[in-house]
Design a protein around this motif. Structure first.
Motif, PDB file in Angstrom:
ATOM      1  N   GLU A   1      47.581  27.615   9.097  1.00 21.80           N
ATOM      2  CA  GLU A   1      46.325  27.116   8.569  1.00 21.80           C
ATOM      3  C   GLU A   1      46.467  25.834   7.746  1.00 21.80           C
ATOM      4  O   GLU A   1      45.726  25.578   6.816  1.00 21.80           O
ATOM      5  CB  GLU A   1      45.575  28.219   7.805  1.00 21.80           C
ATOM      6  CG  GLU A   1      44.996  29.221   8.798  1.00 21.80           C
ATOM      7  CD  GLU A   1      44.484  30.486   8.143  1.00 21.80           C
ATOM      8  OE1 GLU A   1      43.948  30.393   7.040  1.00 21.80           O
ATOM      9  OE2 GLU A   1      44.619  31.556   8.760  1.00 21.80           O
TER      10      GLU A   1
ATOM     11  N   HIS B   1      47.386  40.866   5.941  1.00 21.67           N
ATOM     12  CA  HIS B   1      48.170  39.628   5.996  1.00 21.67           C
ATOM     13  C   HIS B   1      49.578  39.861   5.464  1.00 21.67           C
ATOM     14  O   HIS B   1      49.813  40.744   4.658  1.00 21.67           O
ATOM     15  CB  HIS B   1      47.459  38.528   5.213  1.00 21.67           C
ATOM     16  CG  HIS B   1      46.100  38.243   5.767  1.00 21.67           C
ATOM     17  ND1 HIS B   1      45.907  37.466   6.889  1.00 21.67           N
ATOM     18  CD2 HIS B   1      44.875  38.688   5.405  1.00 21.67           C
ATOM     19  CE1 HIS B   1      44.619  37.419   7.173  1.00 21.67           C
ATOM     20  NE2 HIS B   1      43.963  38.157   6.292  1.00 21.67           N
ATOM     21  N   ARG B   2      50.513  39.014   5.897  1.00 21.76           N
ATOM     22  CA  ARG B   2      51.913  39.336   5.680  1.00 21.76           C
ATOM     23  C   ARG B   2      52.389  39.193   4.243  1.00 21.76           C
ATOM     24  O   ARG B   2      53.278  39.910   3.804  1.00 21.76           O
ATOM     25  CB  ARG B   2      52.808  38.538   6.614  1.00 21.76           C
ATOM     26  CG  ARG B   2      52.843  37.047   6.382  1.00 21.76           C
ATOM     27  CD  ARG B   2      53.660  36.361   7.472  1.00 21.76           C
ATOM     28  NE  ARG B   2      53.709  34.927   7.313  1.00 21.76           N
ATOM     29  CZ  ARG B   2      52.749  34.089   7.663  1.00 21.76           C
ATOM     30  NH1 ARG B   2      51.634  34.555   8.189  1.00 21.76           N
ATOM     31  NH2 ARG B   2      52.881  32.795   7.484  1.00 21.76           N
ATOM     32  N   LYS B   3      51.817  38.262   3.502  1.00 21.15           N
ATOM     33  CA  LYS B   3      52.311  38.003   2.152  1.00 21.15           C
ATOM     34  C   LYS B   3      52.286  39.287   1.307  1.00 21.15           C
ATOM     35  O   LYS B   3      53.275  39.628   0.641  1.00 21.15           O
ATOM     36  CB  LYS B   3      51.441  36.912   1.491  1.00 21.15           C
ATOM     37  CG  LYS B   3      52.086  36.290   0.259  1.00 21.15           C
ATOM     38  CD  LYS B   3      53.220  35.352   0.640  1.00 21.15           C
ATOM     39  CE  LYS B   3      54.125  35.049  -0.528  1.00 21.15           C
ATOM     40  NZ  LYS B   3      55.377  34.405  -0.116  1.00 21.15           N
TER      41      LYS B   3
ATOM     42  N   THR C   1      39.310  39.464  12.031  1.00 21.96           N
ATOM     43  CA  THR C   1      39.768  38.249  11.370  1.00 21.96           C
ATOM     44  C   THR C   1      38.547  37.464  10.915  1.00 21.96           C
ATOM     45  O   THR C   1      37.777  36.977  11.731  1.00 21.96           O
ATOM     46  CB  THR C   1      40.625  37.396  12.330  1.00 21.96           C
ATOM     47  OG1 THR C   1      41.781  38.158  12.695  1.00 21.96           O
ATOM     48  CG2 THR C   1      41.080  36.108  11.665  1.00 21.96           C
TER      49      THR C   1
ATOM     50  N   GLY D   1      47.752  43.474  10.106  1.00 21.49           N
ATOM     51  CA  GLY D   1      48.341  42.416  10.916  1.00 21.49           C
ATOM     52  C   GLY D   1      49.824  42.303  10.627  1.00 21.49           C
ATOM     53  O   GLY D   1      50.551  41.578  11.292  1.00 21.49           O
TER      54      GLY D   1
ATOM     55  N   GLN E   1      48.786  28.905  13.025  1.00 19.82           N
ATOM     56  CA  GLN E   1      48.449  30.037  12.169  1.00 19.82           C
ATOM     57  C   GLN E   1      48.718  29.773  10.700  1.00 19.82           C
ATOM     58  O   GLN E   1      48.257  30.516   9.851  1.00 19.82           O
ATOM     59  CB  GLN E   1      49.311  31.224  12.573  1.00 19.82           C
ATOM     60  CG  GLN E   1      48.783  31.938  13.758  1.00 19.82           C
ATOM     61  CD  GLN E   1      49.053  33.409  13.619  1.00 19.82           C
ATOM     62  OE1 GLN E   1      50.027  33.791  12.992  1.00 19.82           O
ATOM     63  NE2 GLN E   1      48.195  34.222  14.156  1.00 19.82           N
TER      64      GLN E   1
ATOM     65  N   ARG F   1      45.695  42.573  14.801  1.00 18.61           N
ATOM     66  CA  ARG F   1      44.671  42.996  13.844  1.00 18.61           C
ATOM     67  C   ARG F   1      43.307  42.960  14.518  1.00 18.61           C
ATOM     68  O   ARG F   1      42.998  42.042  15.277  1.00 18.61           O
ATOM     69  CB  ARG F   1      44.713  42.022  12.655  1.00 18.61           C
ATOM     70  CG  ARG F   1      43.873  42.403  11.473  1.00 18.61           C
ATOM     71  CD  ARG F   1      44.077  41.389  10.352  1.00 18.61           C
ATOM     72  NE  ARG F   1      43.822  40.040  10.817  1.00 18.61           N
ATOM     73  CZ  ARG F   1      44.633  39.002  10.608  1.00 18.61           C
ATOM     74  NH1 ARG F   1      45.730  39.131   9.930  1.00 18.61           N
ATOM     75  NH2 ARG F   1      44.311  37.819  11.079  1.00 18.61           N
TER      76      ARG F   1
END
Lengths: 153, 78, 153, 78
Positions: free
Chosen positions: A141, C102-104, A41, C28, A139, A38
């Motif tokens: 987090e 983002h993946r979700k 960020t 991403g 990642q 990506r």
């Protein structure tokens, strides 16, 4: 000769080849996840990334994730390939393909796999930002994890 | 009588090498970490996991001569 | 010229082409779902399938699903291609690709799309079993739906 | 003064055609269904959705001359 289901590679990943590894006559659903590089960020611009792996252990941990999935979602098949080295924006870092007779398991197992990759597979990402570089840890987090993470087995 | 040590990511850059060798017979991971913290100033070893021969290990596990120990900073694949 | 994001086709679907439609520098994560022709369903063997569509309306409904997703998961991009006509075992009937920062969101929006396809897109499957043939209604396996389904808008 | 009617899946096979034309000015979907049930024995019309000009419609909606009505049996794509 069959291709290995779990691989760490240095060249671009061809998604179709990973999908082919999980195709079966009993499958009604195949899901794939691709992690891509990506550009932005949280307001910071990425120029490129470098991924490093502890290769033999990374392959073992990918296979371990496969075993976990086989146990949780019987009759799925999964293949994972992670790329390392220099990756540019939009390049594919990881492909996860899961086939299953029914779709629910294919989605769930796939998402489980990427979460586990981010927990236990020894691969590290170095972000090369517009204004510097950093090794990215964790990642997920969560806070930096305590020694001997309880999540391993 | 050697223990092989593998370093990755920021640990590797800090030490300037991707592997070390340590003359020792056997010691716990916690003692090994202490040793390397003193020798190389690798304070971040407190926050890394450890693998012995490609399997995650506990702080109390014992490393034997001939083993390969890898320090695994928080991973960030995917 | 840009390829349409929502299509009904009669030839085999090339997954890579659908993925390319959703690739972006801000992504991403890309998820895909492929619905494939399964050989066995509850002990019955399928020899092949035929899909029929009310084509212009099916394309409109796919686009509507895209709009719903745009609203629920802002900053995703989705492409859907459904194949109709004769399909053999393991052939791909539908491909859904979703990209997202983002993946979700990429997983959630993708799963939402296949659920909605099975509710509102006018496409029908005729199973050609070893021992006969049937039009399959209502894959969601809810009861056959009442006229003027409340789920439409 | 024609209403175009599209049939799919089992409805199409039952009638033996994929389209019908009906001479009419305007009528409700419920009345249209009733008419076709009587004329073609399409009892399953009770369980199908209806689209007018490619948009799902309610039983009470009115079809006008020139409209295209499609009967949508339970769908099974994907």
């Amino acid at each position: 000769m069959t291709d290995p289901l779990f691989e760490i590679v240095e060249d671009p990943i061809e998604v179709g080849a990973i999908i082919d590894k999980v195709k079966r006559r009993e499958a009604g659903a195949i899901t794939t996840f691709m992690g891509t590089v990506r550009e932005w960020t949280k307001g910071k611009r990425t120029i490129y990334l470098k991924y490093q792996a502890y290769k033999p252990m990374a392959v073992k941990m990918l296979a371990k994730i496969g075993d976990e999935i086989e146990e949780k979602w019987p009759n799925t098949r999964i293949a994972i390939t992670h790329r390392i080295g220099h990756l540019d924006i939009s390049d594919i870092a990881v492909v996860i393909a899961v086939s299953s007779p029914h779709r629910k398991a294919a989605y769930e197992a796939n998402e489980y796999a990427i979460e586990r990759i981010k927990q236990i597979v020894p691969i590290w990402k170095k972000e090369h930002w517009e204004d510097g570089e950093t090794w990215i840890g964790d990642q997920l987090e969560t806070v930096s994890y305590p020694s001997g993470s309880p999540n391993i087995k | 009588m050697m223990i092989n040590i593998l370093l990755f990511a920021d640990l590797q850059e800090k030490v300037g090498k991707d592997r070390l060798e340590l003359e020792a017979d056997s010691l716990s991971i916690i003692d090994l970490k202490e040793k390397l913290k003193n020798e190389y100033g690798l304070l971040q070893l407190d926050d890394v996991m450890t693998a012995i021969n490609e399997e995650y290990a506990l702080e109390s596990d014992i490393v034997q001569s001939g083993d390969t120990v890898a320090f695994i900073p928080p991973v960030s694949g995917g």
